[in-house]
Design an enzyme around this catalytic site. Structure first.
Site, PDB file in Angstrom:
ATOM      1  N   LYS A   1       2.303  -3.615   6.545  1.00 57.17           N
ATOM      2  CA  LYS A   1       2.586  -3.700   5.218  1.00 57.17           C
ATOM      3  C   LYS A   1       4.312  -3.417   5.206  1.00 57.17           C
ATOM      4  O   LYS A   1       4.764  -4.223   4.412  1.00 57.17           O
ATOM      5  CB  LYS A   1       1.983  -2.762   4.404  1.00 57.17           C
ATOM      6  CG  LYS A   1       0.663  -3.068   4.309  1.00 57.17           C
ATOM      7  CD  LYS A   1       0.122  -3.973   3.570  1.00 57.17           C
ATOM      8  CE  LYS A   1      -1.477  -4.432   3.404  1.00 57.17           C
ATOM      9  NZ  LYS A   1      -1.661  -5.763   2.997  1.00 57.17           N
TER      10      LYS A   1
ATOM     11  N   SER B   1       0.783  -1.220   0.089  1.00 55.20           N
ATOM     12  CA  SER B   1      -0.134  -0.034   0.047  1.00 55.20           C
ATOM     13  C   SER B   1       0.960   1.445  -0.193  1.00 55.20           C
ATOM     14  O   SER B   1       1.756   1.203   0.518  1.00 55.20           O
ATOM     15  CB  SER B   1      -0.878  -0.091   1.176  1.00 55.20           C
ATOM     16  OG  SER B   1      -1.478   1.396   1.695  1.00 55.20           O
TER      17      SER B   1
ATOM     18  N   TYR C   1      -1.700  -0.629  10.961  1.00 52.38           N
ATOM     19  CA  TYR C   1      -1.907  -1.246   9.471  1.00 52.38           C
ATOM     20  C   TYR C   1      -0.754  -1.044   8.440  1.00 52.38           C
ATOM     21  O   TYR C   1      -0.253  -1.888   7.884  1.00 52.38           O
ATOM     22  CB  TYR C   1      -3.323  -0.759   8.866  1.00 52.38           C
ATOM     23  CG  TYR C   1      -3.380  -1.050   7.385  1.00 52.38           C
ATOM     24  CD1 TYR C   1      -3.711  -2.090   6.997  1.00 52.38           C
ATOM     25  CD2 TYR C   1      -3.184  -0.034   6.521  1.00 52.38           C
ATOM     26  CE1 TYR C   1      -3.791  -2.677   5.527  1.00 52.38           C
ATOM     27  CE2 TYR C   1      -3.462  -0.350   5.174  1.00 52.38           C
ATOM     28  CZ  TYR C   1      -3.770  -1.670   4.551  1.00 52.38           C
ATOM     29  OH  TYR C   1      -3.603  -1.839   3.325  1.00 52.38           O
TER      30      TYR C   1
HETATM   31  P1  NAD Z   1     -10.948  -6.774   1.265  1.00 53.10           P
HETATM   32  O1  NAD Z   1     -11.197  -7.022   2.738  1.00 53.10           O
HETATM   33  O2  NAD Z   1     -12.038  -6.683   0.566  1.00 53.10           O
HETATM   34  O3  NAD Z   1     -10.549  -8.377   0.759  1.00 53.10           O
HETATM   35  C1  NAD Z   1      -9.767  -9.054   1.633  1.00 53.10           C
HETATM   36  C2  NAD Z   1     -10.235 -10.542   1.728  1.00 53.10           C
HETATM   37  O4  NAD Z   1      -9.150 -11.371   2.310  1.00 53.10           O
HETATM   38  C3  NAD Z   1     -11.596 -10.524   2.378  1.00 53.10           C
HETATM   39  O5  NAD Z   1     -12.575 -11.212   1.406  1.00 53.10           O
HETATM   40  C4  NAD Z   1     -11.556 -11.311   3.730  1.00 53.10           C
HETATM   41  O6  NAD Z   1     -12.496 -12.216   3.838  1.00 53.10           O
HETATM   42  C5  NAD Z   1     -10.184 -12.080   3.441  1.00 53.10           C
HETATM   43  N1  NAD Z   1      -9.255 -12.628   4.406  1.00 53.10           N
HETATM   44  C6  NAD Z   1      -8.642 -11.731   5.346  1.00 53.10           C
HETATM   45  N2  NAD Z   1      -8.110 -12.455   6.239  1.00 53.10           N
HETATM   46  C7  NAD Z   1      -8.138 -13.468   5.657  1.00 53.10           C
HETATM   47  C8  NAD Z   1      -7.410 -15.027   6.295  1.00 53.10           C
HETATM   48  N3  NAD Z   1      -6.667 -14.674   7.333  1.00 53.10           N
HETATM   49  N4  NAD Z   1      -7.745 -16.081   5.657  1.00 53.10           N
HETATM   50  C9  NAD Z   1      -8.526 -16.035   4.576  1.00 53.10           C
HETATM   51  N5  NAD Z   1      -9.157 -15.027   4.026  1.00 53.10           N
HETATM   52  C10 NAD Z   1      -8.765 -13.666   4.893  1.00 53.10           C
HETATM   53  O7  NAD Z   1      -9.804  -5.986   1.134  1.00 53.10           O
HETATM   54  P2  NAD Z   1      -9.144  -5.349  -0.370  1.00 53.10           P
HETATM   55  O8  NAD Z   1      -9.644  -3.750  -0.336  1.00 53.10           O
HETATM   56  O9  NAD Z   1      -9.677  -6.198  -1.460  1.00 53.10           O
HETATM   57  O10 NAD Z   1      -7.821  -5.061  -0.070  1.00 53.10           O
HETATM   58  C11 NAD Z   1      -6.979  -6.380  -0.639  1.00 53.10           C
HETATM   59  C12 NAD Z   1      -5.456  -6.272  -0.002  1.00 53.10           C
HETATM   60  O11 NAD Z   1      -5.132  -4.868  -0.473  1.00 53.10           O
HETATM   61  C13 NAD Z   1      -5.307  -6.043   1.608  1.00 53.10           C
HETATM   62  O12 NAD Z   1      -4.114  -6.880   1.703  1.00 53.10           O
HETATM   63  C14 NAD Z   1      -5.265  -4.897   1.760  1.00 53.10           C
HETATM   64  O13 NAD Z   1      -4.381  -4.361   2.721  1.00 53.10           O
HETATM   65  C15 NAD Z   1      -4.593  -4.095   0.366  1.00 53.10           C
HETATM   66  N6  NAD Z   1      -4.955  -2.780   0.063  1.00 53.10           N
HETATM   67  C16 NAD Z   1      -6.164  -2.368   0.131  1.00 53.10           C
HETATM   68  C17 NAD Z   1      -6.473  -1.101  -0.390  1.00 53.10           C
HETATM   69  C18 NAD Z   1      -7.744  -0.481  -0.343  1.00 53.10           C
HETATM   70  O14 NAD Z   1      -7.927   0.644  -0.297  1.00 53.10           O
HETATM   71  N7  NAD Z   1      -8.751  -1.375  -0.690  1.00 53.10           N
HETATM   72  C19 NAD Z   1      -5.372   0.044  -0.790  1.00 53.10           C
HETATM   73  C20 NAD Z   1      -4.186  -0.517  -0.420  1.00 53.10           C
HETATM   74  C21 NAD Z   1      -3.875  -2.005  -0.213  1.00 53.10           C
HETATM   75  C1  WQD Z   2      -9.323   9.757   1.262  1.00 50.66           C
HETATM   76  C2  WQD Z   2      -9.638  10.990   1.452  1.00 50.66           C
HETATM   77  C3  WQD Z   2      -9.918  11.311   4.046  1.00 50.66           C
HETATM   78  C4  WQD Z   2     -13.911   9.615   4.110  1.00 50.66           C
HETATM   79  C5  WQD Z   2      -6.717   4.636   2.788  1.00 50.66           C
HETATM   80  C6  WQD Z   2      -5.739   3.890   3.610  1.00 50.66           C
HETATM   81  C7  WQD Z   2      -4.543   3.442   2.596  1.00 50.66           C
HETATM   82  C8  WQD Z   2      -5.231   2.713   1.625  1.00 50.66           C
HETATM   83  C9  WQD Z   2      -6.142   3.557   0.769  1.00 50.66           C
HETATM   84  C10 WQD Z   2      -5.050   0.483   2.068  1.00 50.66           C
HETATM   85  C11 WQD Z   2      -8.678  11.247   2.835  1.00 50.66           C
HETATM   86  C12 WQD Z   2     -11.221  11.808   2.966  1.00 50.66           C
HETATM   87  C13 WQD Z   2     -12.696  10.333   3.691  1.00 50.66           C
HETATM   88  C14 WQD Z   2     -15.133  10.619   4.357  1.00 50.66           C
HETATM   89  C15 WQD Z   2     -13.538  12.441   3.870  1.00 50.66           C
HETATM   90  N1  WQD Z   2      -5.443   1.561   2.033  1.00 50.66           N
HETATM   91  N2  WQD Z   2     -12.428  11.477   3.593  1.00 50.66           N
HETATM   92  N3  WQD Z   2     -14.799  11.805   4.185  1.00 50.66           N
HETATM   93  O1  WQD Z   2      -7.283   7.435   3.961  1.00 50.66           O
HETATM   94  O2  WQD Z   2      -6.368   8.160   1.872  1.00 50.66           O
HETATM   95  O3  WQD Z   2      -6.414   5.645   2.235  1.00 50.66           O
HETATM   96  O4  WQD Z   2      -7.175   3.778   1.855  1.00 50.66           O
HETATM   97  O5  WQD Z   2      -3.848   0.047   2.167  1.00 50.66           O
HETATM   98  O6  WQD Z   2      -3.852   2.905   3.561  1.00 50.66           O
HETATM   99  O7  WQD Z   2      -5.357   4.854   4.556  1.00 50.66           O
HETATM  100  O8  WQD Z   2      -8.664   6.745   2.026  1.00 50.66           O
HETATM  101  O9  WQD Z   2     -10.919   6.789   1.030  1.00 50.66           O
HETATM  102  O10 WQD Z   2     -10.331   6.851   3.486  1.00 50.66           O
HETATM  103  O11 WQD Z   2      -9.644   8.977   2.377  1.00 50.66           O
HETATM  104  O12 WQD Z   2     -13.211  13.720   3.671  1.00 50.66           O
HETATM  105  O13 WQD Z   2     -16.019  10.232   4.877  1.00 50.66           O
HETATM  106  O14 WQD Z   2     -10.837  11.157   1.999  1.00 50.66           O
HETATM  107  O15 WQD Z   2      -9.913  12.375   4.923  1.00 50.66           O
HETATM  108  O16 WQD Z   2      -8.454  12.702   2.633  1.00 50.66           O
HETATM  109  P1  WQD Z   2      -6.946   6.978   2.441  1.00 50.66           P
HETATM  110  P2  WQD Z   2      -9.940   7.275   2.436  1.00 50.66           P
END
Ligand code: NAD
Ligand code: WQD
Length: 355
Positions: free
Chosen positions: A172, A143, A168
């Site tokens: 990572k 991330s 979190y």
């Molecule tokens: P998500 O929660 O939709 O998907 C994760 C899936 O993993 C879920 O379906 C959950 O049921 C499953 N899971 C979690 N722990 C498990 C375990 N121990 N065993 C089996 N299944 C398990 O999340 P996402 O948004 O699809 O994110 C996927 C990956 O990407 C994560 O590693 C997250 O940290 C990373 N990521 C997400 C974002 C974001 O904003 N969505 C941004 C950057 C990185």
């Molecule tokens: C985006 C912007 C909020 C909600 C997160 C994780 C990051 C990555 C992606 C996993 C920010 C603003 C939000 C609301 C708002 N995930 N906001 N009102 O925080 O940039 O990133 O998701 O790895 O690690 O931190 O994403 O969508 O929460 O926020 O004003 O109700 O929107 O303050 O500026 P963020 P977000």
């Protein structure tokens, strides 16, 4: 140079890939489900490992529609090595894409143990089973949060001193380091560390998309639920940042673009000259403010959104967007879709959820 599927014609390459089983942990989740679709489209056979702790049957049903058959899904916890063993025992596993993790930044501050336990425990468990089965290719979900507030924007992968602002984010950083250490210990192991910026949107078919449990923390799901009347109003977290309009700036990447990058990364790990363990930014390279997201959403939805300006949210950085040059040069990947298309697909998905 050893052959790769690229040495053959398209049809042959597709047949060869079809024999390539790829384990997708978290494959029923938001990004995982979109990646499963892209893997299948590229000819791979995805095998899902997901205990559905943060996903729903609906995602599996959507996948079944898009794939034209039910995906192979193992409802197991990645920390359960005995159960994982049974999945790997079917043999001929080509590689793994590891999405399974906890991902809510705020919750990680309140419950750090849950995050360190699952995010690191799932990876160590998976790596142990991969080692026993001689599977040595991993694409890992990292991330942009590993950068904290970068000194220089756009941020590239060499940015010094990573200071995530949450437990979190630290999970990572630890997982990335763990994978680098594994690659040193085993020169045959290959890993791609994919640093996503802000994934948004949904599959254009609206069969799969994000399924937030409870009140969404992320901006776009909250905007869409507000537009659908499920939330009274959006609170913009701060308008006094040092950004062009005072609200925070992020790099919003369409989830289908993101999914396609995983297929590219997997193919890259087969290349003879591929880096053994390297990180790649996956973003569009463009920063958009919260207020731009609100305004563009209003255009897409066709009416004004109720919102108010609130205080800053703890842990937010002012601005972060990607230099994704390396992903372009090494993976041959570039984001195709912009903010508007992403919001259009997010809105189509929200409407499907309500219907
Ligand atoms: P998500 O929660 O939709 O998907 C994760 C899936 O993993 C879920 O379906 C959950 O049921 C499953 N899971 C979690 N722990 C498990 C375990 N121990 N065993 C089996 N299944 C398990 O999340 P996402 O948004 O699809 O994110 C996927 C990956 O990407 C994560 O590693 C997250 O940290 C990373 N990521 C997400 C974002 C974001 O904003 N969505 C941004 C950057 C990185
Ligand atoms: C985006 C912007 C909020 C909600 C997160 C994780 C990051 C990555 C992606 C996993 C920010 C603003 C939000 C609301 C708002 N995930 N906001 N009102 O925080 O940039 O990133 O998701 O790895 O690690 O931190 O994403 O969508 O929460 O926020 O004003 O109700 O929107 O303050 O500026 P963020 P977000």
């Amino acid at each position: 140079m050893p052959w790769t599927h690229r040495s053959f014609g398209d049809a042959t390459a597709s047949i060869l890939r079809r024999m390539r089983k790829v384990i997708v942990t978290g494959g029923a989740g938001y990004i995982g489900s979109h990646t499963v679709v892209e893997l299948a489209a590229a000819g791979y056979t995805p095998i899902l490992v997901d205990d559905l702790r943060n996903s729903q049957e609906r995602a599996v049903e959507g996948l079944t529609t898009l794939l034209g058959r039910a995906p192979e899904l193992h409802r197991i916890d990645c920390a359960d090595q005995a159960a994982l063993e049974r999945v790997f025992a079917q043999g001929r596993i080509d590689g793994v894409i590891h999405f399974a993790a906890e991902k809510a930044v705020g919750e990680s501050v309140a419950e750090p143990l849950k995050y360190y336990t699952n995010n690191i425990g799932s990876l160590t468990s998976l790596l142990a089973v991969m080692e026993r089965h001689g599977v040595r290719k991993l694409v890992f979900s990292s991330s942009c949060t590993v950068y904290g507030q970068p000194e220089k924007l756009p941020v590239d992968e060499n940015a010094p001193d990573h200071h995530p602002t949450s437990p979190y984010g630290f999970t990572k950083v630890v997982c990335e380091q763990l994978l680098r250490d594994v690659c040193v210990a085993d020169p045959a192991f290959r890993a791609a560390l994919l640093r996503y910026f802000n994934p948004i949107g949904a599959h254009p078919s609206a069969h799969i998309g994000e399924l937030p449990l409870g009140v969404p923390n992320n901006l776009v799901p909250f905007v869409m639920q507000t537009a659908a009347g499920l939330r009274d109003q959006l609170v913009v977290h701060g308008d006094d940042y040092h950004t062009p309009d005072g609200s925070c700036v992020r790099d919003y990447i369409h989830v289908v673009d993101l999914a396609q990058a995983h297929v590219k990364a997997l193919a890259m790990l087969d290349e003879a000259n591929a880096p053994q363990c390297d990180a790649f930014n996956l973003g569009t390279g463009h920063g958009h403010s919260v207020m731009e997201v609100v305004r563009t959403s209003e255009e897409v939805i066709g009416r004004k959104l109720p919102y108010t300006i609130g205080p800053r949210r703890a842990g937010d950085v002012a601005s972060v967007y990607a230099d994704a040059t390396k992903a372009h040069e090494v993976l041959g990947w570039i984001a195709q879709l912009g903010l508007r298309e992403s919001l259009e697909d997010a809105w189509r998905w929200q409407q499907r959820l309500e219907s």
